[in-house]
Design an enzyme around this catalytic site. Structure first.
Site, PDB file in Angstrom:
ATOM      1  N   PRO A   9       6.181   4.100  -4.434  1.00 51.24           N
ATOM      2  CA  PRO A   9       5.834   5.046  -5.497  1.00 51.24           C
ATOM      3  C   PRO A   9       4.514   5.779  -5.266  1.00 51.24           C
ATOM      4  CG  PRO A   9       5.640   2.778  -6.272  1.00 51.24           C
ATOM      5  CD  PRO A   9       6.316   2.733  -4.927  1.00 51.24           C
ATOM      6  N   ASN A  10       4.528   7.033  -5.647  1.00 47.84           N
ATOM      7  CA  ASN A  10       3.360   7.936  -5.631  1.00 47.84           C
ATOM      8  C   ASN A  10       2.970   8.413  -4.238  1.00 47.84           C
ATOM      9  OD1 ASN A  10       2.892   7.817  -8.520  1.00 47.84           O
ATOM     10  ND2 ASN A  10       2.257   5.710  -8.167  1.00 47.84           N
ATOM     11  N   ARG A  17      -3.131  13.391  -3.873  1.00 47.56           N
ATOM     12  CA  ARG A  17      -3.498  12.226  -4.667  1.00 47.56           C
ATOM     13  C   ARG A  17      -4.756  11.555  -4.104  1.00 47.56           C
ATOM     14  NH1 ARG A  17      -0.479   6.478  -3.960  1.00 47.56           N
ATOM     15  NH2 ARG A  17      -1.464   5.448  -5.717  1.00 47.56           N
ATOM     16  N   TYR A  22      -6.934   8.113   0.005  1.00 46.43           N
ATOM     17  CA  TYR A  22      -5.710   8.048   0.815  1.00 46.43           C
ATOM     18  C   TYR A  22      -5.668   9.067   1.955  1.00 46.43           C
ATOM     19  CZ  TYR A  22      -4.188   5.091  -3.020  1.00 46.43           C
ATOM     20  OH  TYR A  22      -4.096   4.076  -3.941  1.00 46.43           O
ATOM     21  N   ASN A  73       5.328   0.826   3.214  1.00 44.38           N
ATOM     22  CA  ASN A  73       4.150   0.917   2.348  1.00 44.38           C
ATOM     23  C   ASN A  73       4.703   0.832   0.936  1.00 44.38           C
ATOM     24  OD1 ASN A  73       1.976   1.432   0.747  1.00 44.38           O
ATOM     25  ND2 ASN A  73       1.234   3.181   1.946  1.00 44.38           N
ATOM     26  N   ALA A  76       2.039   0.421  -5.201  1.00 41.35           N
ATOM     27  CA  ALA A  76       1.609  -0.594  -6.184  1.00 41.35           C
ATOM     28  C   ALA A  76       2.602  -1.749  -6.308  1.00 41.35           C
ATOM     29  CB  ALA A  76       1.388   0.069  -7.537  1.00 41.35           C
ATOM     30  N   HIS A  79       1.798  -5.422  -5.236  1.00 44.80           N
ATOM     31  CA  HIS A  79       0.995  -6.391  -5.962  1.00 44.80           C
ATOM     32  C   HIS A  79       1.787  -7.191  -6.983  1.00 44.80           C
ATOM     33  CE1 HIS A  79      -1.947  -4.074  -3.871  1.00 44.80           C
ATOM     34  NE2 HIS A  79      -1.684  -2.978  -4.575  1.00 44.80           N
ATOM     35  N   ASP A  86      11.957 -10.426  -2.562  1.00 44.76           N
ATOM     36  CA  ASP A  86      13.228 -11.119  -2.338  1.00 44.76           C
ATOM     37  C   ASP A  86      14.156 -10.287  -1.463  1.00 44.76           C
ATOM     38  OD1 ASP A  86      12.407 -13.285  -3.792  1.00 44.76           O
ATOM     39  OD2 ASP A  86      13.598 -12.832  -5.578  1.00 44.76           O
ATOM     40  N   GLU A  97       4.056  -4.561   6.720  1.00 42.85           N
ATOM     41  CA  GLU A  97       3.503  -3.955   5.501  1.00 42.85           C
ATOM     42  C   GLU A  97       2.257  -3.144   5.867  1.00 42.85           C
ATOM     43  OE1 GLU A  97       2.610  -6.907   2.452  1.00 42.85           O
ATOM     44  OE2 GLU A  97       1.053  -5.592   1.644  1.00 42.85           O
ATOM     45  N   HIS A  99      -0.860  -0.281   4.507  1.00 42.25           N
ATOM     46  CA  HIS A  99      -1.568   0.402   3.421  1.00 42.25           C
ATOM     47  C   HIS A  99      -2.587   1.347   4.025  1.00 42.25           C
ATOM     48  CE1 HIS A  99       0.200  -2.209   0.447  1.00 42.25           C
ATOM     49  NE2 HIS A  99      -0.037  -3.210   1.277  1.00 42.25           N
ATOM     50  N   SER A 101      -5.242   2.602   2.399  1.00 41.51           N
ATOM     51  CA  SER A 101      -6.592   2.201   1.977  1.00 41.51           C
ATOM     52  C   SER A 101      -6.825   0.727   2.307  1.00 41.51           C
ATOM     53  CB  SER A 101      -6.741   2.424   0.469  1.00 41.51           C
ATOM     54  OG  SER A 101      -5.843   1.591  -0.246  1.00 41.51           O
ATOM     55  N   ARG A 106     -11.053  -2.763  -2.881  1.00 41.11           N
ATOM     56  CA  ARG A 106     -10.772  -2.038  -4.117  1.00 41.11           C
ATOM     57  C   ARG A 106     -10.623  -2.992  -5.310  1.00 41.11           C
ATOM     58  NH1 ARG A 106      -6.108   1.982  -3.133  1.00 41.11           N
ATOM     59  NH2 ARG A 106      -6.969   2.837  -5.072  1.00 41.11           N
ATOM     60  N   ARG A 110      -5.510  -5.330  -6.485  1.00 39.70           N
ATOM     61  CA  ARG A 110      -4.934  -4.871  -5.208  1.00 39.70           C
ATOM     62  C   ARG A 110      -5.157  -5.873  -4.072  1.00 39.70           C
ATOM     63  NH1 ARG A 110      -3.807   0.649  -6.324  1.00 39.70           N
ATOM     64  NH2 ARG A 110      -5.319   1.474  -7.801  1.00 39.70           N
TER      65      ARG A 110
HETATM   66  C1  DQA Z   1      -1.493   1.715  -1.193  1.00 36.17           C
HETATM   67  C2  DQA Z   1      -2.391   0.736  -1.948  1.00 36.17           C
HETATM   68  C3  DQA Z   1      -1.792   0.360  -3.290  1.00 36.17           C
HETATM   69  O1  DQA Z   1      -2.654  -0.526  -3.987  1.00 36.17           O
HETATM   70  C4  DQA Z   1      -1.586   1.603  -4.140  1.00 36.17           C
HETATM   71  O2  DQA Z   1      -0.966   1.257  -5.355  1.00 36.17           O
HETATM   72  C5  DQA Z   1      -0.831   2.658  -3.418  1.00 36.17           C
HETATM   73  C6  DQA Z   1      -1.158   2.934  -2.029  1.00 36.17           C
HETATM   74  C7  DQA Z   1      -2.149   2.216   0.124  1.00 36.17           C
HETATM   75  O3  DQA Z   1      -1.419   2.730   0.961  1.00 36.17           O
HETATM   76  O4  DQA Z   1      -3.362   2.116   0.278  1.00 36.17           O
HETATM   77  O5  DQA Z   1      -0.008   3.358  -4.006  1.00 36.17           O
HETATM   78  O6  DQA Z   1      -0.289   1.043  -0.835  1.00 36.17           O
END
Ligand code: DQA
Length: 149
Positions: A9-10, A17, A22, A73, A76, A79, A86, A97, A99, A101, A106, A110
């Site tokens: 998401p996002n 953003r 990021y 990735n 959120a 977390h 699962d 995995e 990320h 950031s 942070r 997170r």
């Molecule tokens: C993220 C870190 C997450 O905590 C955050 O919710 C994101 C981006 C990252 O790529 O740094 O949406 O996954």
């Protein structure tokens, strides 16, 4: 070799953003970098971005039949999504995995990943390079393993 790239998401808003967190690269920029690595290594990518947990889970289930590994990735969902955890465990494919950031620098919420324990490893804090490092690492791991049955 076939790899599923999942953006949670996002991440469709990358570039707009919180660029100070990021980076200024868009999701298309990152996907183009991943495609370039894939081409060099003769790897097929299927790239999915979704803002919906169930869509990410469906993509993981579908990957059971065609993918050799997964780069994710989870945004959120990292977390708190036991459902995503699962799904990763269920498909029994090596999963990395990533990320953008450094989540450990942070907010406290997170710092914890509920997915990390079912992934091969985690790459955090390298900006777009987290993805390229992750894909290169996954290809390396998969090159040494048997093809899925
Ligand atoms: C993220 C870190 C997450 O905590 C955050 O919710 C994101 C981006 C990252 O790529 O740094 O949406 O996954």
């Amino acid at each position: 070799m076939n790899i599923l790239i999942l953006h949670g998401p996002n991440l469709n808003l990358l570039g707009l953003r919180e660029p100070e967190v990021y980076g200024k690269e868009t999701l298309d920029d990152i996907n183009n970098m991943l495609h370039a690595i894939a081409r060099e290594n003769d790897v097929e990518l299927n790239i999915v971005q979704s803002n919906h947990e169930g869509m990410l889970i469906d993509a993981l289930h579908e990957a059971r039949t065609w993918a050799h590994g997964v780069l994710i990735n989870p945004g959120a969902y990292t977390h708190y999504s036991y459902a995503l955890r699962d799904a990763i465990a269920a498909i029994e494919k090596p999963c990395i995995e990533v990320h953008l950031s450094n989540v450990h620098k942070r907010e406290e919420f997170r710092h914890r990943s509920v997915l990390a324990a079912v992934c091969v490893g985690q790459i955090v804090g390298f900006g777009w390079r987290s993805y390229t490092l992750g894909l290169t690492g996954l290809i390396g791991i998969l090159s040494k393993s048997e093809p899925p049955t």
